[in-house]
Every structure is written in structure tokens, then in C-alpha cells.
Design a protein around this motif. Structure first.
Motif, PDB file in Angstrom:
ATOM      1  N   VAL A   1       0.865  -1.176   0.000  1.00  0.00           N
ATOM      2  CA  VAL A   1       0.000   0.000   0.000  1.00  0.00           C
ATOM      3  C   VAL A   1       0.901   1.225   0.000  1.00  0.00           C
ATOM      4  CG1 VAL A   1      -1.595   1.403   1.384  1.00  0.00           C
ATOM      5  CG2 VAL A   1      -2.027  -1.028   1.084  1.00  0.00           C
ATOM      6  N   PHE A   2       0.538   2.210  -0.818  1.00  0.00           N
ATOM      7  CA  PHE A   2       1.272   3.474  -0.867  1.00  0.00           C
ATOM      8  C   PHE A   2       0.561   4.484   0.010  1.00  0.00           C
ATOM      9  CE2 PHE A   2       2.704   7.521  -2.629  1.00  0.00           C
ATOM     10  CZ  PHE A   2       4.057   7.282  -2.861  1.00  0.00           C
ATOM     11  N   VAL A   3       1.238   4.969   1.037  1.00  0.00           N
ATOM     12  CA  VAL A   3       0.688   5.978   1.938  1.00  0.00           C
ATOM     13  C   VAL A   3       1.130   7.334   1.392  1.00  0.00           C
ATOM     14  CG1 VAL A   3       0.594   6.823   4.310  1.00  0.00           C
ATOM     15  CG2 VAL A   3       0.823   4.369   3.868  1.00  0.00           C
ATOM     16  N   GLN A   4       0.213   8.056   0.758  1.00  0.00           N
ATOM     17  CA  GLN A   4       0.611   9.211  -0.048  1.00  0.00           C
ATOM     18  C   GLN A   4       0.721  10.518   0.725  1.00  0.00           C
ATOM     19  OE1 GLN A   4      -2.270  10.593  -2.992  1.00  0.00           O
ATOM     20  NE2 GLN A   4      -3.086  11.831  -1.331  1.00  0.00           N
ATOM     21  N   SER A   5       0.357  10.518   2.002  1.00  0.00           N
ATOM     22  CA  SER A   5       0.365  11.771   2.766  1.00  0.00           C
ATOM     23  C   SER A   5      -0.430  12.816   1.980  1.00  0.00           C
ATOM     24  CB  SER A   5       1.794  12.196   3.076  1.00  0.00           C
ATOM     25  OG  SER A   5       2.497  11.134   3.707  1.00  0.00           O
ATOM     26  N   ASP A   6       0.210  13.947   1.611  1.00  0.00           N
ATOM     27  CA  ASP A   6      -0.505  15.022   0.919  1.00  0.00           C
ATOM     28  C   ASP A   6      -0.054  15.186  -0.534  1.00  0.00           C
ATOM     29  OD1 ASP A   6      -1.728  15.419   3.339  1.00  0.00           O
ATOM     30  OD2 ASP A   6      -1.274  17.553   3.492  1.00  0.00           O
ATOM     31  N   VAL A   7       0.247  14.092  -1.209  1.00  0.00           N
ATOM     32  CA  VAL A   7       0.535  14.186  -2.640  1.00  0.00           C
ATOM     33  C   VAL A   7      -0.635  14.841  -3.360  1.00  0.00           C
ATOM     34  CG1 VAL A   7       0.921  12.853  -4.761  1.00  0.00           C
ATOM     35  CG2 VAL A   7       2.185  12.281  -2.681  1.00  0.00           C
ATOM     36  N   THR A   8      -1.879  14.507  -2.948  1.00  0.00           N
ATOM     37  CA  THR A   8      -3.044  15.285  -3.325  1.00  0.00           C
ATOM     38  C   THR A   8      -3.771  15.701  -2.067  1.00  0.00           C
ATOM     39  OG1 THR A   8      -4.758  13.568  -3.377  1.00  0.00           O
ATOM     40  CG2 THR A   8      -3.366  13.790  -5.340  1.00  0.00           C
ATOM     41  N   ASN A   9      -4.566  16.750  -2.210  1.00  0.00           N
ATOM     42  CA  ASN A   9      -5.579  17.054  -1.214  1.00  0.00           C
ATOM     43  C   ASN A   9      -6.807  16.227  -1.608  1.00  0.00           C
ATOM     44  OD1 ASN A   9      -7.736  19.031   0.194  1.00  0.00           O
ATOM     45  ND2 ASN A   9      -5.732  19.379   1.122  1.00  0.00           N
ATOM     46  N   VAL A  10      -8.016  16.722  -1.432  1.00  0.00           N
ATOM     47  CA  VAL A  10      -9.200  15.916  -1.719  1.00  0.00           C
ATOM     48  C   VAL A  10      -9.155  15.412  -3.170  1.00  0.00           C
ATOM     49  CG1 VAL A  10     -10.689  16.871   0.037  1.00  0.00           C
ATOM     50  CG2 VAL A  10     -10.513  18.036  -2.149  1.00  0.00           C
ATOM     51  N   PRO A  11      -9.365  14.126  -3.395  1.00  0.00           N
ATOM     52  CA  PRO A  11      -9.110  13.547  -4.715  1.00  0.00           C
ATOM     53  C   PRO A  11     -10.052  14.013  -5.809  1.00  0.00           C
ATOM     54  CG  PRO A  11     -10.066  11.910  -3.246  1.00  0.00           C
ATOM     55  CD  PRO A  11      -9.729  13.101  -2.403  1.00  0.00           C
ATOM     56  N   VAL A  12     -11.310  14.365  -5.468  1.00  0.00           N
ATOM     57  CA  VAL A  12     -12.226  14.794  -6.530  1.00  0.00           C
ATOM     58  C   VAL A  12     -11.749  16.072  -7.200  1.00  0.00           C
ATOM     59  CG1 VAL A  12     -14.231  13.651  -5.532  1.00  0.00           C
ATOM     60  CG2 VAL A  12     -13.758  16.043  -4.937  1.00  0.00           C
ATOM     61  N   LEU A  13     -10.868  16.802  -6.530  1.00  0.00           N
ATOM     62  CA  LEU A  13     -10.271  17.983  -7.143  1.00  0.00           C
ATOM     63  C   LEU A  13      -8.892  17.704  -7.705  1.00  0.00           C
ATOM     64  CD1 LEU A  13     -11.248  20.820  -4.611  1.00  0.00           C
ATOM     65  CD2 LEU A  13     -12.420  20.126  -6.708  1.00  0.00           C
ATOM     66  N   PHE A  14      -8.007  17.115  -6.909  1.00  0.00           N
ATOM     67  CA  PHE A  14      -6.595  17.119  -7.259  1.00  0.00           C
ATOM     68  C   PHE A  14      -6.065  15.811  -7.833  1.00  0.00           C
ATOM     69  CE2 PHE A  14      -7.331  20.400  -4.089  1.00  0.00           C
ATOM     70  CZ  PHE A  14      -6.829  21.505  -4.759  1.00  0.00           C
ATOM     71  N   ALA A  15      -6.790  14.702  -7.664  1.00  0.00           N
ATOM     72  CA  ALA A  15      -6.451  13.502  -8.420  1.00  0.00           C
ATOM     73  C   ALA A  15      -7.050  13.614  -9.822  1.00  0.00           C
ATOM     74  CB  ALA A  15      -6.957  12.249  -7.718  1.00  0.00           C
ATOM     75  N   ARG A  16      -8.267  14.089  -9.887  1.00  0.00           N
ATOM     76  CA  ARG A  16      -8.942  14.217 -11.179  1.00  0.00           C
ATOM     77  C   ARG A  16      -8.392  15.379 -11.996  1.00  0.00           C
ATOM     78  NH1 ARG A  16     -15.256  12.728  -9.529  1.00  0.00           N
ATOM     79  NH2 ARG A  16     -14.689  11.045  -8.086  1.00  0.00           N
ATOM     80  N   ASN A  17      -7.770  16.335 -11.298  1.00  0.00           N
ATOM     81  CA  ASN A  17      -7.165  17.498 -11.971  1.00  0.00           C
ATOM     82  C   ASN A  17      -5.752  17.708 -11.425  1.00  0.00           C
ATOM     83  OD1 ASN A  17      -9.726  18.676 -13.402  1.00  0.00           O
ATOM     84  ND2 ASN A  17     -10.348  18.317 -11.274  1.00  0.00           N
ATOM     85  N   PRO A  18      -4.811  16.849 -11.804  1.00  0.00           N
ATOM     86  CA  PRO A  18      -3.478  16.914 -11.184  1.00  0.00           C
ATOM     87  C   PRO A  18      -2.721  18.194 -11.488  1.00  0.00           C
ATOM     88  CG  PRO A  18      -3.488  15.380 -13.035  1.00  0.00           C
ATOM     89  CD  PRO A  18      -4.919  15.742 -12.770  1.00  0.00           C
ATOM     90  N   GLY A  19      -3.154  18.938 -12.509  1.00  0.00           N
ATOM     91  CA  GLY A  19      -2.501  20.200 -12.820  1.00  0.00           C
ATOM     92  C   GLY A  19      -2.996  21.377 -12.005  1.00  0.00           C
ATOM     93  N   TRP A  20      -4.011  21.164 -11.163  1.00  0.00           N
ATOM     94  CA  TRP A  20      -4.483  22.236 -10.293  1.00  0.00           C
ATOM     95  C   TRP A  20      -3.497  22.434  -9.142  1.00  0.00           C
ATOM     96  CZ3 TRP A  20     -10.519  21.880  -9.489  1.00  0.00           C
ATOM     97  CH2 TRP A  20     -11.143  22.035 -10.735  1.00  0.00           C
ATOM     98  N   HIS A  21      -3.210  23.671  -8.843  1.00  0.00           N
ATOM     99  CA  HIS A  21      -2.211  24.004  -7.832  1.00  0.00           C
ATOM    100  C   HIS A  21      -2.898  24.439  -6.543  1.00  0.00           C
ATOM    101  CE1 HIS A  21       1.045  24.862 -11.127  1.00  0.00           C
ATOM    102  NE2 HIS A  21       0.717  23.585 -11.023  1.00  0.00           N
TER     103      HIS A  21
END
Length: 321
Positions: free
Chosen positions: A242-262
Motif C-alpha cells: 500500500v502506498f501511503v501518499q500523505s498530501d501528494v493530493t488534497n481531496v481527490p475529486v479535485l486534485f487527483a482528477r485534476n493533477p494540474g491544479w495548484h
């Protein structure tokens, strides 16, 4: 007569039912913890709660606020507010009890009216004791990850634990020169808060390096950008990972789906985006599960490529560990 008797009976039954008042509605959820296995290791996800607030201007620095709201609404969420969950984990390796990040702190329970600061209460409810924790691993030095190192009255929350911190993160936040150059507002506040927390611990920490095991079976992975020493982890046991990602993204519906959002909380947003894409390409290619600190509880998911970004797929709840 039959009609009259039926009416009378109905009235009697109705009055009898009305006399038996319903119990008052509960205003608390069940204690928030969830367990699963990674090989021989047992992971307990212990929620610290959720912080909900109106979407501020600049929450995503390179996208207008209305576009952020539209993305939330498209995910059947409130398009006017952002809700950020906090999901620390505890790993029982069989020989070590290891806490990864500590939530927003006990003092936040009262300040947030119970919405946050739940970690220590839920930890106790899960049957795990703070005194039994022998290792605390910190991914980075933002308040929702380090404040739970202290009790509400400023004492060490894990009195018998060794506190492990990323060497690069410690070097940055404990550098007086960096603190003197910190911008007013959030960064200045982070420096003050980190000094408060770690000074209360007598600065008794053990720095660790990337690409090495922090405890047997758990390897630190450098994922900088969100902060200078931001760290994730690979938990590996018995062929499972399992990869424990910490804060690689914040909430996924925003930042996993839109990885270019800062995200405004990313200290180096360009580096954070590059890290996000690298990590999510790896996760989707290897089909590795990810444990996300800001994913919806219990915060365990798969990710796959979707359009220009990624889609998170929650791992189904299991009734057995």
C-alpha cells in the motif's frame, strides 16, 4: 356498529403509539476507525474528522473559484464549500506499533465543536493506547499532521514513542534563517507552530532519510513540493503493498482528477504537480492501493488514469479484517 368499533380501536391504538415516545435523535457518529491487512501487517485508519469551510478565493491558485465549485458539484458535493478529511493511520507490524501523522490536535476538538481533533479519542475507541505507541512517523510539518503530537495541555501525546521526521523537512523548518525570510501570514504561522510543537517535545526527534526503511517493511519515499521534505511511504508485507501518499493530493475529486491544479497549500506548486503525476502514474501502472490522508474515510483506494487526470476508486468496505 362495526364502523364505530373500528374507529374506536384505531383511536385506541393511535393514542397508545403516541404515548410511547421515540428516543431522542443521536447527535454523534460511531467512533471512526477501520482496519485492514497488508500481508502480515494490520493497518488501523483513525479519523481525525473533517474541516468544512466556504471555498476561499485562491484555494486553487491557477483555476477560478467557480471552476472549483463546479468540480465539487459534479461530484455531488456542495459547490460552495470544501470539506477536507483527515485520516492518520496506525500500523501494527507485529513487533512495532507505528502512528503515521497525528491530526489537528486534541485542542481542535473543542475549537471545531467536535468536527476535528478526533484522532486521540478514536484511537482509544479502537482499543489502541497512546502509551503503547513506540514510533510516530511524521510526513511533513503542517499543523494537521504534527499538532496531535501534543495533548490539549501541551504535553507529549505519545510519551513512550520515538518521533521520526524527514531530515529535509526538519532542516527547513528549524532553520532560523528560513524563518526570518518567511512570508507574512500562513508561512510565518507554520514556523511559529512548528517551533511550539517541537520545543514542547524538547526537539527530541530522529531524522530519517528517503529511500530507506523507517521501520522494517515500511520505506520512506521522497515526494516534495507540498513542502520541502514532504514524504510518502510504501508499506510492504507478504507480497502485498500500500502506498501511503500523505498530501501528494488534497481531496481527490479535485486534485487527483485534476493533477494540474495548484493547491494554495503547496509550497512549490510546480514541483508538487510533477510529484503528483509521477506518483499517480506509478500507482495506476502498478495497480497499487493508495492510502490518502485527505481522502474520504477510510481513505483507501485504487487510482486509474482518466482523461487528463486520474480517477479514485474506493476499496470496498470489508466486514472482516
Amino acid at each position: 356498529m362495526a364502523g364505530t368499533s373500528a374507529s374506536a380501536l384505531g383511536a385506541t391504538l393511535h393514542s397508545g403509539q403516541a404515548a410511547a415516545a421515540a428516543p431522542p435523535a443521536a447527535n454523534e457518529q460511531a467512533s471512526g476507525f477501520y482496519r485492514y491487512r497488508v500481508g502480515e501487517f494490520q493497518v488501523t485508519v483513525v479519523t481525525d474528522g473533517v474541516n468544512t469551510y466556504p471555498i476561499p478565493e485562491g484555494f486553487v491558485t491557477n483555476v477560478p473559484r467557480n471552476e472549483v465549485g463546479a468540480a465539487l458539484a459534479a461530484a455531488y458535493l456542495d459547490g460552495e464549500k470544501i470539506s477536507v478529511p483527515y485520516s492518520p493511520i496506525v500500523v501494527n507490524t507485529g513487533s512495532r506499533l507505528v502512528v503515521f501523522d497525528t491530526g489537528t490536535g486534541e485542542a481542535n476538538f473543542a475549537a471545531s465543536k467536535g468536527a476535528g481533533g478526533q484522532f486521540h479519542r478514536n484511537l482509544q475507541a479502537s482499543g489502541l493506547k497512546q502509551a503503547d505507541v513506540d514510533t510516530v512517523v511524521i510526513s511533513h510539518f503542517h499543523g494537521d499532521h504534527v499538532n496531535g503530537l501534543l495533548t490539549a495541555d501541551g504535553k507529549p501525546a505519545f510519551p513512550n514513542a520515538e518521533i521520526l521526521v524527514p531530515r529535509a523537512e526538519w532542516a527547513f523548518w528549524m532553520d532560523d534563517g528560513e524563518m526570518s525570510r518567511a512570508s507574512k501570514g500562513r508561512m510565518e504561522g507554520l514556523f511559529r507552530n512548528n517551533r511550539r510543537v517541537f520545543d514542547a517535545l524538547g526537539r527530541k526527534v530522529t531524522p530519517y532519510e528517503w529511500d530507506r526503511e523507517v521501520v522494517p517493511g515500511i520505506t520512506a519515499v521522497g515526494t516534495p513540493g507540498h513542502s520541502p521534505g514532504h514524504t510518502s511511504y510504501v508499506i510492504a508485507s507478504g507480497g502485498a503493498k500500500v502506498f501511503v501518499q500523505s498530501d501528494v493530493t488534497n481531496v481527490p475529486v479535485l486534485f487527483a482528477r485534476n493533477p494540474g491544479w495548484h493547491l494554495s497549500f503547496d509550497q512549490d506548486p510546480v514541483m508538487a504537480e510533477a510529484t503528483r503525476r509521477r506518483v499517480y502514474d506509478m500507482l495506476s501502472a502498478e495497480r497499487m492501493k493508495v492510502q490518502g490522508f485527505h481522502y474520504p474515510f477510510p481513505a483507501l483506494a485504487h487510482v486509474e488514469k482518466s482523461g487528463n487526470g486520474y480517477r479514485e476508486i474506493p476499496v470496498p468496505w470489508s466486514p472482516v479484517v
